[in-house]
Design an enzyme around this catalytic site. Structure first.
Site, PDB file in Angstrom:
ATOM      1  N   HIS A   1       0.823  -1.221   0.000  1.00  4.45           N
ATOM      2  CA  HIS A   1       0.000   0.000   0.000  1.00  4.45           C
ATOM      3  C   HIS A   1       0.853   1.264   0.000  1.00  4.45           C
ATOM      4  CE1 HIS A   1      -4.049  -1.798   0.824  1.00  4.45           C
ATOM      5  NE2 HIS A   1      -3.252  -2.826   1.067  1.00  4.45           N
TER       6      HIS A   1
ATOM      7  N   ASP B   1       3.347   9.575  -0.545  1.00  3.02           N
ATOM      8  CA  ASP B   1       2.185   8.804  -0.086  1.00  3.02           C
ATOM      9  C   ASP B   1       1.910   7.711  -1.101  1.00  3.02           C
ATOM     10  OD1 ASP B   1      -0.096   8.091   1.336  1.00  3.02           O
ATOM     11  OD2 ASP B   1      -0.744  10.167   1.607  1.00  3.02           O
TER      12      ASP B   1
HETATM   13  P1  ADP Z   1      -2.977   6.486   5.273  1.00  2.00           P
HETATM   14  O1  ADP Z   1      -3.249   5.119   4.754  1.00  2.00           O
HETATM   15  O2  ADP Z   1      -1.549   6.874   5.223  1.00  2.00           O
HETATM   16  O3  ADP Z   1      -3.547   6.737   6.606  1.00  2.00           O
HETATM   17  P2  ADP Z   1      -5.022   7.510   3.388  1.00  2.00           P
HETATM   18  O4  ADP Z   1      -5.373   8.907   3.034  1.00  2.00           O
HETATM   19  O5  ADP Z   1      -4.839   6.615   2.219  1.00  2.00           O
HETATM   20  O6  ADP Z   1      -3.721   7.567   4.308  1.00  2.00           O
HETATM   21  O7  ADP Z   1      -6.159   6.872   4.266  1.00  2.00           O
HETATM   22  C1  ADP Z   1      -6.614   7.467   5.428  1.00  2.00           C
HETATM   23  C2  ADP Z   1      -7.963   6.900   5.778  1.00  2.00           C
HETATM   24  O8  ADP Z   1      -8.219   7.181   7.141  1.00  2.00           O
HETATM   25  C3  ADP Z   1      -9.087   7.496   4.965  1.00  2.00           C
HETATM   26  O9  ADP Z   1     -10.049   6.512   4.656  1.00  2.00           O
HETATM   27  C4  ADP Z   1      -9.672   8.548   5.918  1.00  2.00           C
HETATM   28  O10 ADP Z   1     -11.048   8.789   5.745  1.00  2.00           O
HETATM   29  C5  ADP Z   1      -9.418   7.917   7.264  1.00  2.00           C
HETATM   30  N1  ADP Z   1      -9.237   8.975   8.277  1.00  2.00           N
HETATM   31  C6  ADP Z   1      -8.366   9.992   8.254  1.00  2.00           C
HETATM   32  N2  ADP Z   1      -8.514  10.795   9.323  1.00  2.00           N
HETATM   33  C7  ADP Z   1      -9.508  10.276  10.048  1.00  2.00           C
HETATM   34  C8  ADP Z   1     -10.144  10.648  11.267  1.00  2.00           C
HETATM   35  N3  ADP Z   1      -9.783  11.728  11.969  1.00  2.00           N
HETATM   36  N4  ADP Z   1     -11.125   9.857  11.708  1.00  2.00           N
HETATM   37  C9  ADP Z   1     -11.501   8.772  11.019  1.00  2.00           C
HETATM   38  N5  ADP Z   1     -10.940   8.371   9.871  1.00  2.00           N
HETATM   39  C10 ADP Z   1      -9.962   9.112   9.382  1.00  2.00           C
HETATM   40  O1  F6P Z   2      -1.517   2.757   4.393  1.00  2.00           O
HETATM   41  C1  F6P Z   2      -0.394   2.565   5.161  1.00  2.00           C
HETATM   42  C2  F6P Z   2      -0.721   2.078   6.566  1.00  2.00           C
HETATM   43  O2  F6P Z   2       0.416   1.671   7.223  1.00  2.00           O
HETATM   44  C3  F6P Z   2      -1.687   0.943   6.577  1.00  2.00           C
HETATM   45  O3  F6P Z   2      -1.099  -0.313   6.464  1.00  2.00           O
HETATM   46  C4  F6P Z   2      -2.357   1.182   7.868  1.00  2.00           C
HETATM   47  O4  F6P Z   2      -3.639   0.677   7.890  1.00  2.00           O
HETATM   48  C5  F6P Z   2      -2.391   2.681   7.987  1.00  2.00           C
HETATM   49  O5  F6P Z   2      -1.275   3.127   7.317  1.00  2.00           O
HETATM   50  C6  F6P Z   2      -2.509   3.169   9.418  1.00  2.00           C
HETATM   51  O6  F6P Z   2      -1.374   2.852  10.162  1.00  2.00           O
HETATM   52  P1  F6P Z   2      -1.367   2.060  11.536  1.00  2.00           P
HETATM   53  O7  F6P Z   2      -1.966   0.724  11.262  1.00  2.00           O
HETATM   54  O8  F6P Z   2       0.062   2.015  11.925  1.00  2.00           O
HETATM   55  O9  F6P Z   2      -2.214   2.843  12.479  1.00  2.00           O
END
Ligand code: ADP
Ligand code: F6P
Length: 486
Positions: A162, A370
């Site tokens: 991912h 990212d």
């Molecule tokens: P990462 O995988 O690095 O966290 P992404 O943008 O791909 O980044 O995914 C983040 C996910 O977490 C999204 O589905 C988003 O809606 C969710 N998310 C981000 N901030 C919050 C929050 N404050 N509360 C709930 N869900 C959140």
């Molecule tokens: O998308 C990258 C990632 O490491 C996912 O594998 C994971 O669900 C997300 O970020 C949140 O991180 P963590 O599981 O360390 O809270």
């Protein structure tokens, strides 16, 4: 434990570790792209999800969620430190994200990482039917494909990364680079977010393993490992339906009212992570205020930064820095009852996130690196009226697909400032055209399309293998089930 023909193996189970007293448990959409993505497809697919339920100590007893069985993997305190906080999130995570923070190389973590990967592989082997398809997720479990192949040669093994896969000059820094490459290439199909990642792996396989292949096929130990880009996505239909709910519409109206009806609202939503470029965007916003190019009376920013990996050292200073900067900006530019920036360090449920997306005139997504960034896609899906502007870092995987966003290099603060202003002041017709094009794209390329494309490719890979055991055909089941849901 009953066995499944489709097994997903990921670091986390997608639910809270405190199930309700009556044993009922609900999906916790943990903030993170992986759980958000897989949640959408696995609720109704007969499968088993192997993962950590959070916390330390014995694994909890977890009920099924619909047709999905959960197989928790218990972690002890030392395992959590060495595997999750250590090797995964202090070595691999920063290195795979362009080393925007220096990766930590601690020799003590490797053995724990390997032992925990073995634990996950053994759990998956236990719950997999003969010939099952196993779908291993992300950098936490990079050794699992090879370990699983040793334990269960009958399985069809997929791996999906991912996060970005780094260029050779960065990956070569890893003391355990050969083991990590071999571990991942134990899979039949290795999927990435962007084509560049597959290219990097092909180069590294040649360099480290002497396996001269192509960007889509690498020979390893007499097998051919297929590789390719499968950009992950979101449940567009779910977000659209959510956005039309009366609660969400009312909530968005209320937020608008509270923030100021006449103001332009800038929004950012991130895990509180140093890869997300939060400090860069705060600098840009603060300088726009300082230069008088925007005023607190007509512009407001909302920064949601959900707590993440709080026990990992490189995250400690970040929170302090961001909170200090938010305080400084509000102190310098805010007025009584009228802050320049609202900072929310808390999780939100999906409906409240959808309301925030609907409230925002400009969504500001500025990661320094990212894998994909699902927030950018969620914003587009939450704008059925084709209003609003997306400012998107060119270093997010999503930039390959969302080329109608206002793309920026977040390191170029002057460029970021100009792009923010451009997005804030764009002609509504231009915004509508851009948003409609992006929405059309993500509607076609949603999470179901991602899973279906990946699992079809995995199935195809299995068929291509020289001797396909008859049992393997059972793995195609899951692909057909996903296809049938569309
Ligand atoms: P990462 O995988 O690095 O966290 P992404 O943008 O791909 O980044 O995914 C983040 C996910 O977490 C999204 O589905 C988003 O809606 C969710 N998310 C981000 N901030 C919050 C929050 N404050 N509360 C709930 N869900 C959140
Ligand atoms: O998308 C990258 C990632 O490491 C996912 O594998 C994971 O669900 C997300 O970020 C949140 O991180 P963590 O599981 O360390 O809270």
């Amino acid at each position: 434990m009953r066995q499944s023909s489709l097994v997903v193996v990921a670091n986390r189970l997608p639910l809270d570790d405190n199930a309700a007293p009556d044993g009922a448990c609900e999906w916790r959409r943990s903030p993170g792209g992986l759980a958000s993505a897989l949640h959408a497809i696995l609720q109704k697919t007969p499968a088993t999800w192997v993962g950590w339920a959070g916390g330390v100590g014995p694994a909890p007893q977890l009920p099924d969620i619909g047709t999905l069985r959960l197989r928790p993997v218990a972690l002890s305190e030392p395992e959590l430190r060495g595997y999750y906080e250590g090797f995964a999130n202090s070595t691999l995570w920063p290195l795979y994200h362009d080393a925007v923070e220096p990766p930590v190389f601690d020799r003590g973590w490797w053995e724990t990482y390997r032992a925990v990967n073995r634990k996950f592989a053994e759990a998956a082997a236990e719950v997999a039917e003969p010939g099952a398809a196993i779908w291993v997720q992300d950098y936490h479990l990079q050794l699992v494909p090879q370990l699983l192949r040793e334990l269960r040669p009958d399985l069809l093994i997929g791996f999906f990364m991912h996060v970005p896969f780094p260029p050779p000059e960065l990956f070569m820094q890893l003391p355990r680079r050969v083991e990590l490459m071999r571990g991942m290439l134990g899979a039949d199909l290795v999927g990435f977010q962007r084509p560049q990642a597959a290219h990097n792996v092909a180069q590294l396989a040649a360099k480290l393993l002497g396996s001269e292949g192509a960007d889509d096929a690498i020979p390893v130990d007499g097998r051919v490992v297929r590789t390719g880009a499968f950009p992950v996505s979101i449940d567009v239909a779910e977000m659209r339906t959510m956005s039309a709910r009366p609660y969400v519409i009312n909530q968005a109206r209320q937020l608008r009212h509270d923030l100021g009806l006449h103001k332009r609202v800038l929004l950012s939503v991130d895990r509180l992570d140093y890869t997300k470029g939060i400090e860069h965007r705060l600098t840009a916003y603060s300088e726009l205020l300082r230069d008088g190019r925007i005023k607190v009376r007509d512009t407001v920013m909302v920064q949601v930064a959900v707590p993440s990996r709080e026990r990992v050292e490189s995250y400690w200073g970040l929170r302090d820095r961001i909170e200090g900067e938010v305080g400084r900006i509000n102190g310098e530019y805010g007025r009584v009852g009228e802050p320049a920036i609202h900072y929310l360090n808390q999780p939100f449920d999906r409906a409240d996130l959808a309301a925030l997306y609907q409230t925002a005139d400009v969504m500001v997504v500025t990661p320094l690196r990212d894998g994909m960034n699902l927030v950018a896609k969620e914003y587009v899906a939450a704008r059925p009226e084709d209003t609003g502007a997306l400012v998107l870092s060119e270093f997010a995987g999503a930039a390959d697909e969302l080329d109608d966003a206002f793309q920026v290099n977040p390191h170029d603060v002057d460029g970021l400032k100009d792009t923010l202003l451009h997005a804030m002041n764009a002609d509504p017709a231009d915004l509508a055209r851009r948003m409609a094009a992006m929405r059309k794209y993500i509607t076609r390329h949603d999470i179901l399309a991602w899973a279906r494309d990946y699992l079809r490719a995995l199935d195809h890979t299995g068929r291509l293998a020289a001797q396909v055991p008859k049992q393997r055909r059972r793995a195609t089941l899951s692909t057909q089930q996903l296809g049938a849901r569309r």
